[in-house]
Design an enzyme around this catalytic site. Sequence first.
Site, PDB file in Angstrom:
ATOM      1  N   THR A 195      61.287-109.594  92.112  1.00 37.54           N
ATOM      2  CA  THR A 195      61.363-111.022  92.405  1.00 37.54           C
ATOM      3  C   THR A 195      60.324-111.286  93.465  1.00 37.54           C
ATOM      4  O   THR A 195      60.150-110.445  94.334  1.00 37.54           O
ATOM      5  CB  THR A 195      62.756-111.339  93.015  1.00 37.54           C
ATOM      6  OG1 THR A 195      63.730-111.312  91.994  1.00 37.54           O
ATOM      7  CG2 THR A 195      62.797-112.683  93.710  1.00 37.54           C
ATOM      8  N   ARG A 223      73.336-114.744  82.341  1.00 33.89           N
ATOM      9  CA  ARG A 223      73.456-114.151  83.686  1.00 33.89           C
ATOM     10  C   ARG A 223      72.541-114.872  84.690  1.00 33.89           C
ATOM     11  O   ARG A 223      71.391-115.167  84.401  1.00 33.89           O
ATOM     12  CB  ARG A 223      73.091-112.670  83.619  1.00 33.89           C
ATOM     13  CG  ARG A 223      73.235-111.918  84.954  1.00 33.89           C
ATOM     14  CD  ARG A 223      71.924-111.807  85.690  1.00 33.89           C
ATOM     15  NE  ARG A 223      72.036-110.985  86.892  1.00 33.89           N
ATOM     16  CZ  ARG A 223      71.093-110.893  87.826  1.00 33.89           C
ATOM     17  NH1 ARG A 223      69.965-111.559  87.672  1.00 33.89           N
ATOM     18  NH2 ARG A 223      71.261-110.141  88.875  1.00 33.89           N
ATOM     19  N   VAL A 224      73.081-115.123  85.860  1.00 34.04           N
ATOM     20  CA  VAL A 224      72.307-115.704  86.965  1.00 34.04           C
ATOM     21  C   VAL A 224      72.416-114.759  88.147  1.00 34.04           C
ATOM     22  O   VAL A 224      73.493-114.218  88.422  1.00 34.04           O
ATOM     23  CB  VAL A 224      72.867-117.097  87.338  1.00 34.04           C
ATOM     24  CG1 VAL A 224      72.225-117.625  88.612  1.00 34.04           C
ATOM     25  CG2 VAL A 224      72.656-118.078  86.184  1.00 34.04           C
ATOM     26  N   GLY A 225      71.314-114.546  88.840  1.00 31.21           N
ATOM     27  CA  GLY A 225      71.330-113.620  89.980  1.00 31.21           C
ATOM     28  C   GLY A 225      71.451-114.343  91.310  1.00 31.21           C
ATOM     29  O   GLY A 225      71.946-115.466  91.394  1.00 31.21           O
ATOM     30  N   ASP A 226      70.978-113.679  92.336  1.00 29.78           N
ATOM     31  CA  ASP A 226      71.072-114.223  93.693  1.00 29.78           C
ATOM     32  C   ASP A 226      69.961-115.221  94.018  1.00 29.78           C
ATOM     33  O   ASP A 226      70.114-116.070  94.897  1.00 29.78           O
ATOM     34  CB  ASP A 226      70.984-113.077  94.709  1.00 29.78           C
ATOM     35  CG  ASP A 226      69.665-112.317  94.570  1.00 29.78           C
ATOM     36  OD1 ASP A 226      69.326-111.928  93.430  1.00 29.78           O
ATOM     37  OD2 ASP A 226      68.969-112.119  95.581  1.00 29.78           O
ATOM     38  N   GLY A 249      71.021-108.571  92.296  1.00 24.11           N
ATOM     39  CA  GLY A 249      71.499-109.840  92.817  1.00 24.11           C
ATOM     40  C   GLY A 249      72.997-109.893  93.019  1.00 24.11           C
ATOM     41  O   GLY A 249      73.495-110.556  93.945  1.00 24.11           O
TER      42      GLY A 249
HETATM   43  N1  ASP Z   1      67.391-110.352  92.689  1.00 22.59           N
HETATM   44  C1  ASP Z   1      66.994-110.612  91.326  1.00 22.59           C
HETATM   45  C2  ASP Z   1      68.190-110.850  90.475  1.00 22.59           C
HETATM   46  O1  ASP Z   1      69.209-110.220  90.695  1.00 22.59           O
HETATM   47  C3  ASP Z   1      66.233-109.506  90.725  1.00 22.59           C
HETATM   48  C4  ASP Z   1      65.059-109.033  91.479  1.00 22.59           C
HETATM   49  O2  ASP Z   1      65.007-108.970  92.683  1.00 22.59           O
HETATM   50  O3  ASP Z   1      64.112-108.683  90.805  1.00 22.59           O
HETATM   51  O4  ASP Z   1      68.069-111.616  89.551  1.00 22.59           O
END
Ligand code: ASP
Length: 336
Positions: A195, A223-226, A249
Site C-alpha cells: 500500500t 473485502r475491505v482493509g484498513d 489490514g
Molecule cells: N493494508 C492493506 C490492506 O489490508 C494492504 C497493504 O498494506 O498492502 O488492504
Amino acid sequence: MKRRDFIKNTSLTGLGFAVGNALVNSNEDIAKTHKAQNHNAASNSYGLPLVVATWHVKNATAKAMEILQAGGNALDAVEQGCRIEEADAKGQTVGKGGLPDRDGNVTLDASIMDKDGNCGSVVYLQNITHAVSVARKVMEDTPHVMLAGEGAKQFAISKGFEPENLLTEASKNAWQKWKVKAQYQPIINIENHDTIGMLAIDKNGDISGACTTSGLAYKMGGRVGDSPIIGSGLFIDNEIGGCVATGLGEEVVKTVGSFLVVELMRQGKTPQQACEEAIRRIVTKPNSNYKNFQVGYVAVNKKGETGYYSIHQYFSVTKYQDGVNVQIQSDYFNKA
Ligand code: ASP
C-alpha cells in the site's frame, strides 16, 4: 527490485505471508538518513518540509516534495504523490494494474486526511484509477466521510473521473496462475500486500496524510482493509502528528493502529516509540500468529521526527527530508 519480486522471494513459511522490499540501503544512504534527522535547535524542528511514505516510492515522494518546495500545502503533496503510484500500471498493489480479488475484480480502497481533521475515503471502488483523488472529493464536496462500491464509482464519474479497466494483462495473468493452484481458504494471512501511505509536513508545519491500495491480492470479493478506515490505515492530528499503516489490514483495524500511534505520541512518545508500542499491542495478543503476517507503521510528529516499525521482518520506508530522497529499512519486532 520491485516490491512484488521481493514478496515472491521472501516467503516466511510454506504458506508465509511474505512482505518487504529488497532494495538494501547503501551505507551512504543510511548516513544521509541520519543527517536528515538532524535537529534544528533554532526552530526545534527536524528538516521541514518533509515527506515520508511506506515502501519504495521515490518517484511519489519526489512529486510530493516538488509541491512542498514550490510552497504547496501538505494535502496537495500527499494527493499528488499517491497519484504517481496509482498511475503506474507496473505497480501491482495500487491503482491501475493492482492485483485483483479472487474473482478477478480490481477493487481499490483509499483515504485522505487534512490538517483540520477533515477526511474522506472510498472503499471497494472499481474502474477508477485515482482513488485518492476521489477520496479527496468525498472529503471536500460531500457531507460524508466514506463512499463505497457503485455509489463511490458513480460519484467519481459525476466529478469527471474517467472509468477504465484497471486489470492489466500482467495482473490478469498473475491472477490466472494463482487460480490454478489456489486452494483458497478464507484467511488472509497467506496473501500478498502493499500500500502507499504517505505523510507530509509543509513549510507552515501543517500535516496531511493519504493512503491508497488495491488491498490484499486475491482477497475475498467484498473485502475491505484498513487503508480507507480513518484511524486504522491513516490518522492525522495536526497538533500532534500523523501515522499510516501497511500490511495485514485486519490486524491494523483490530487495534485501530494509526489512531493509537498518534495518541501515544500525544502522551509523549516519540514516533519510533509509538510505532513500537502499536506493534507490541498486536504481537502480544493472546494466540497472536504474528510470525505469519506483517504490519508496518510510519509516523511523524509535529517537529518532523519520524518513526517506522514492523513485525517479524523489515519493511521499506521512503523519506524525503533536507534535500535527500532516501529508502530506509524499518526496524522490526523479533529481530534477532
Ligand atoms: N493494508 C492493506 C490492506 O489490508 C494492504 C497493504 O498494506 O498492502 O488492504
